[in-house]
Design a protein around this motif. Structure first.
Motif, PDB file in Angstrom:
ATOM      1  N   LEU A  87      68.542  50.060  28.645  1.00 37.74           N
ATOM      2  CA  LEU A  87      68.764  48.713  28.127  1.00 37.74           C
ATOM      3  C   LEU A  87      70.137  48.199  28.520  1.00 37.74           C
ATOM      4  N   ASP A  88      70.228  46.880  28.711  1.00 36.14           N
ATOM      5  CA  ASP A  88      71.532  46.275  28.954  1.00 36.14           C
ATOM      6  C   ASP A  88      72.299  46.223  27.634  1.00 36.14           C
ATOM      7  N   SER A  89      73.580  45.866  27.699  1.00 34.43           N
ATOM      8  CA  SER A  89      74.430  45.919  26.502  1.00 34.43           C
ATOM      9  C   SER A  89      73.965  44.958  25.416  1.00 34.43           C
ATOM     10  N   ASN A  90      73.476  43.774  25.790  1.00 29.78           N
ATOM     11  CA  ASN A  90      72.989  42.818  24.777  1.00 29.78           C
ATOM     12  C   ASN A  90      71.739  43.354  24.080  1.00 29.78           C
ATOM     13  N   SER A  91      70.800  43.901  24.844  1.00 27.28           N
ATOM     14  CA  SER A  91      69.579  44.458  24.244  1.00 27.28           C
ATOM     15  C   SER A  91      69.904  45.648  23.350  1.00 27.28           C
ATOM     16  N   THR A  92      70.886  46.452  23.754  1.00 29.01           N
ATOM     17  CA  THR A  92      71.302  47.587  22.929  1.00 29.01           C
ATOM     18  C   THR A  92      71.888  47.097  21.610  1.00 29.01           C
ATOM     19  N   LYS A  93      72.684  46.052  21.665  1.00 30.23           N
ATOM     20  CA  LYS A  93      73.267  45.485  20.442  1.00 30.23           C
ATOM     21  C   LYS A  93      72.170  44.986  19.505  1.00 30.23           C
ATOM     22  N   VAL A  94      71.174  44.284  20.050  1.00 30.99           N
ATOM     23  CA  VAL A  94      70.052  43.792  19.247  1.00 30.99           C
ATOM     24  C   VAL A  94      69.295  44.965  18.635  1.00 30.99           C
ATOM     25  N   PHE A  95      69.123  46.042  19.402  1.00 27.01           N
ATOM     26  CA  PHE A  95      68.444  47.239  18.900  1.00 27.01           C
ATOM     27  C   PHE A  95      69.147  47.784  17.659  1.00 27.01           C
ATOM     28  N   TYR A  96      70.472  47.933  17.728  1.00 29.55           N
ATOM     29  CA  TYR A  96      71.212  48.473  16.576  1.00 29.55           C
ATOM     30  C   TYR A  96      71.122  47.547  15.365  1.00 29.55           C
ATOM     31  N   MET A 117      68.565  45.626  14.674  1.00 27.93           N
ATOM     32  CA  MET A 117      67.205  45.802  14.153  1.00 27.93           C
ATOM     33  C   MET A 117      67.072  47.104  13.374  1.00 27.93           C
ATOM     34  N   LEU A 118      67.782  48.140  13.805  1.00 25.42           N
ATOM     35  CA  LEU A 118      67.756  49.401  13.046  1.00 25.42           C
ATOM     36  C   LEU A 118      68.189  49.170  11.611  1.00 25.42           C
ATOM     37  N   ASN A 119      69.258  48.409  11.451  1.00 26.33           N
ATOM     38  CA  ASN A 119      69.821  48.187  10.121  1.00 26.33           C
ATOM     39  C   ASN A 119      69.019  47.201   9.288  1.00 26.33           C
ATOM     40  N   THR A 120      68.296  46.291   9.921  1.00 30.07           N
ATOM     41  CA  THR A 120      67.547  45.300   9.151  1.00 30.07           C
ATOM     42  C   THR A 120      66.079  45.670   8.968  1.00 30.07           C
ATOM     43  N   ARG A 121      65.421  46.089  10.020  1.00 35.31           N
ATOM     44  CA  ARG A 121      63.972  46.317   9.960  1.00 35.31           C
ATOM     45  C   ARG A 121      63.597  47.758   9.625  1.00 35.31           C
ATOM     46  N   LEU A 122      64.506  48.701   9.864  1.00 28.59           N
ATOM     47  CA  LEU A 122      64.188  50.106   9.615  1.00 28.59           C
ATOM     48  C   LEU A 122      65.126  50.731   8.589  1.00 28.59           C
ATOM     49  N   SER A 123      65.666  49.915   7.720  1.00 27.76           N
ATOM     50  CA  SER A 123      66.644  50.399   6.743  1.00 27.76           C
ATOM     51  C   SER A 123      66.050  51.408   5.765  1.00 27.76           C
ATOM     52  N   SER A 124      64.742  51.397   5.557  1.00 27.73           N
ATOM     53  CA  SER A 124      64.135  52.351   4.631  1.00 27.73           C
ATOM     54  C   SER A 124      63.603  53.595   5.354  1.00 27.73           C
ATOM     55  N   SER A 125      63.805  53.675   6.663  1.00 28.71           N
ATOM     56  CA  SER A 125      63.371  54.835   7.441  1.00 28.71           C
ATOM     57  C   SER A 125      64.542  55.769   7.699  1.00 28.71           C
ATOM     58  N   THR A 126      64.219  57.029   7.911  1.00 26.51           N
ATOM     59  CA  THR A 126      65.211  58.001   8.367  1.00 26.51           C
ATOM     60  C   THR A 126      65.160  58.006   9.884  1.00 26.51           C
TER      61      THR A 126
END
Length: 156
Positions: free
Chosen positions: A110-119, A121-130
């Motif tokens: 992934l490019d740097s912008n896509s990587t930033k969006v990924f992180y 999304m981790l905090n917003t959409r997967l906050s209840s996942s390990t």
């Protein structure tokens, strides 16, 4: 989880996901059940199906609006780049929302912008996942509660 090439990061995730069996020892999860684990590798191939079917796998159906909301622009022609495949795999994970996610170098193409969006999304959409995330990247520290070097794991 960070470490040098060949230090066992991917092997550890594969053992946790039960893709590889161990000959001795044990892994203790501290959870009553390990159902709902999703292993996502940088090298995973897409199925010979539509983009929608690849995204929602293993489900049969998903909210189409949610899929469109998560889809990022890119070249979805006949041949996918490594980064486009990784985006589809990330969206698949976000749609399925497993309890435990094992990401194995999923941002490597992934490019740097896509990587930033990924992180984000981790905090917003997967906050209840390990989430266990294997990477060589030093920049990811702020996205996770704890960062382990593979050498630390050998000492356990």
């Amino acid at each position: 989880i960070r470490g040098e090439n060949g230090s066992g990061k991917s092997t550890l995730l594969k053992v946790i996901a039960k893709i590889l069996d161990i000959d001795s020892g044990q892994i203790t999860y501290g959870l009553p059940s390990i159902d709902g684990i999703m292993y996502v590798s940088q090298n995973t191939n897409l199925f010979n199906r539509s983009i929608y079917e690849n995204i929602i796998y293993p489900m049969d159906d998903a909210n189409l609006e949610e899929v469109y909301e998560l889809k990022k622009p890119g070249d979805f022609g006949n041949k996918f780049s490594g980064g486009e495949k990784q985006k589809i795999l990330i969206i698949r994970t976000l749609i399925n929302r497993p309890h435990i996610i094992l990401f194995d170098e999923i941002t490597s193409s992934l490019d740097s912008n896509s990587t930033k969006v990924f992180y984000e999304m981790l905090n917003t959409r997967l906050s209840s996942s390990t989430v266990l995330f294997v990477s060589h990247d030093d920049v990811v520290d702020s996205a996770f509660d704890r960062v382990l070097e593979i050498d630390e794991l050998h000492a356990l």
